[in-house]
Motif scaffolding. Structure first.
Motif, PDB file in Angstrom:
ATOM      1  N   CYS A   1     -24.059 -28.619   3.120  1.00  0.00           N
ATOM      2  CA  CYS A   1     -24.879 -29.715   2.588  1.00  0.00           C
ATOM      3  C   CYS A   1     -25.890 -30.215   3.619  1.00  0.00           C
ATOM      4  CB  CYS A   1     -23.977 -30.857   2.122  1.00  0.00           C
ATOM      5  SG  CYS A   1     -23.033 -30.480   0.630  1.00  0.00           S
TER       6      CYS A   1
ATOM      7  N   ALA B 218     -27.424 -25.193  -2.903  1.00  0.00           N
ATOM      8  CA  ALA B 218     -26.306 -25.787  -2.152  1.00  0.00           C
ATOM      9  C   ALA B 218     -25.038 -24.934  -2.252  1.00  0.00           C
ATOM     10  CB  ALA B 218     -26.049 -27.212  -2.626  1.00  0.00           C
TER      11      ALA B 218
ATOM     12  N   THR C 117     -18.240 -27.195   3.644  1.00  0.00           N
ATOM     13  CA  THR C 117     -18.830 -28.129   2.683  1.00  0.00           C
ATOM     14  C   THR C 117     -19.863 -29.026   3.356  1.00  0.00           C
ATOM     15  OG1 THR C 117     -16.768 -28.146   1.412  1.00  0.00           O
ATOM     16  CG2 THR C 117     -18.329 -29.936   1.005  1.00  0.00           C
TER      17      THR C 117
ATOM     18  N   THR D 280     -28.725 -27.864   3.489  1.00  0.00           N
ATOM     19  CA  THR D 280     -29.460 -27.865   2.220  1.00  0.00           C
ATOM     20  C   THR D 280     -30.329 -29.113   2.102  1.00  0.00           C
ATOM     21  OG1 THR D 280     -27.678 -26.619   1.152  1.00  0.00           O
ATOM     22  CG2 THR D 280     -29.239 -27.764  -0.281  1.00  0.00           C
TER      23      THR D 280
ATOM     24  N   VAL E  41     -23.292 -23.216   1.006  1.00  0.00           N
ATOM     25  CA  VAL E  41     -21.917 -23.559   1.368  1.00  0.00           C
ATOM     26  C   VAL E  41     -21.061 -22.297   1.476  1.00  0.00           C
ATOM     27  CG1 VAL E  41     -19.796 -24.656   0.510  1.00  0.00           C
ATOM     28  CG2 VAL E  41     -21.955 -25.913   0.460  1.00  0.00           C
TER      29      VAL E  41
ATOM     30  N   TRP F 130     -25.757 -37.182   5.763  1.00  0.00           N
ATOM     31  CA  TRP F 130     -24.925 -36.020   6.105  1.00  0.00           C
ATOM     32  C   TRP F 130     -24.583 -35.970   7.586  1.00  0.00           C
ATOM     33  CZ3 TRP F 130     -21.996 -33.961   2.781  1.00  0.00           C
ATOM     34  CH2 TRP F 130     -22.371 -33.960   1.429  1.00  0.00           C
TER      35      TRP F 130
END
Length: 322
Positions: free
Chosen positions: A106, A265, A102, A109, A269, A120
């Motif tokens: 992200c 995304a 996850t 992305t 993932v 992030w």
């Protein structure tokens, strides 16, 4: 396997031969099984009771060998091997795949803007700090000040690396830019892990003989353990952060993602998750969990002490952490 359990199974050690890569890989595929994070506290305590009772020579009627090994691995997935404490849920190795897929997806992305990089990278290093603390070697706790200093230093280092690399890649192709998160993660692992385990570098980690008899604490063993973990973590992240960029770079030129850009995304993932399912256990298996080193490689004082009390001993063993 069914029937009564033999009384002489050594469940202090993994089920598979840890002197081989295949044996260690089988072990870590079990340890990192994401299904273990769904177990209830009652199931965890029952597993610990089965393992504890078996070590005391108490074997419940009808218990099979497979059930005993399952209880051992459930217990190991939730309780620290040195302290015996129940580990933080997201810090357990069984949470590595769902959490990392996850966060990494992200990161890869949303890497184009400074706020996204900051957010992030902060999330990733916060998670890494929890994992590194949870899976530390030894039983010496970090103080609040040490923990705070390590967390701030590691997070700052990761964010600075990511922002610096982002600035350098403004004039190169978008594909090169996609690898910035991996470079930041690799650099951050070199900062985060030693800092989160700094107490081990100061006071050492327990070293034992092959039977588990504690012989002392060694900072040289801690250095070897932390180096091995840093290498494993960087290689663990590599497939999930190196393969998807090529795939996503191609997919984003297709009509589907141009029409549904919000799917970028979830697809990323999923790609990262697929890589991590294999990369996590295989990279954990690169080095034995119960690592060893020559007695002559220990600090002078500890080496001399061991050579006086155990003159025949040639190697000592220690838990390297994960």
């Amino acid at each position: 396997m069914s029937g009564e359990v033999p009384p002489n199974i050594n469940i202090k050690e993994p089920r598979w031969d840890q002197s081989t890569f295949v044996g260690r890989a089988n072990h870590f595929f079990t340890v990192t099984d994401p299904r273990n994070i769904l177990l209830t506290n009652e199931q965890l305590e029952n597993a610990r009771k089965v393992v504890h009772d078996y070590r005391q020579g108490i074997v419940p009627a009808g218990l099979t060998e497979n059930e005993l090994w399952r209880a051992k691995y459930v217990c190991d997935s939730a309780f620290h091997p040195d302290t015996g404490e129940k580990m933080i849920l997201i810090g357990r190795m069984s949470a590595q795949v769902p959490m990392n897929m996850t966060i990494t997806g992200c990161m890869m992305t949303f890497y184009r803007t400074t706020p996204a990089v900051l957010f992030w990278q902060w999330i990733n290093q916060s998670f890494n700090a929890v994992v590194n603390y949870t899976n530390r070697s030894g039983d010496a706790p970090l103080t609040v000040n040490e923990l705070g200093t390590a967390y701030v230093s590691a997070t700052t280092g990761a964010v600075a690396t990511a922002l610096g690399l982002n600035a350098l890649t403004k004039r190169v192709s978008p594909l090169i830019g996609r690898f910035v998160p991996f470079a930041a993660v690799a650099a951050a692992n070199c900062i985060n892990i030693p800092l989160m385990r700094q107490r081990e570098l100061k006071v050492g980690i327990p070293v034992t003989d092959e039977n588990g008899t504690r012989l002392g604490e060694s900072t040289n063993a801690a250095k070897q353990a932390i180096t091995q973990v840093v290498i494993s973590r960087i290689l663990m992240a590599a497939p999930g952060m190196a393969i998807p960029p090529f795939i996503m770079n191609t997919l984003e030129k297709k009509a589907f993602l141009k029409r549904f850009p919000w799917m970028s995304a979830p697809i990323q993932v999923t790609l990262v998750g697929f890589c991590l399912v294999f990369a996590t256990p295989l990279c954990c298996a690169l080095f034995p969990q119960k690592s060893s080193m020559s007695v002559t490689s220990l600090e002078d004082e500890l080496r001399d002490s061991i050579q006086r009390s155990h003159p025949e001993l040639r190697r000592v063993y220690f838990n390297k952490g994960l």
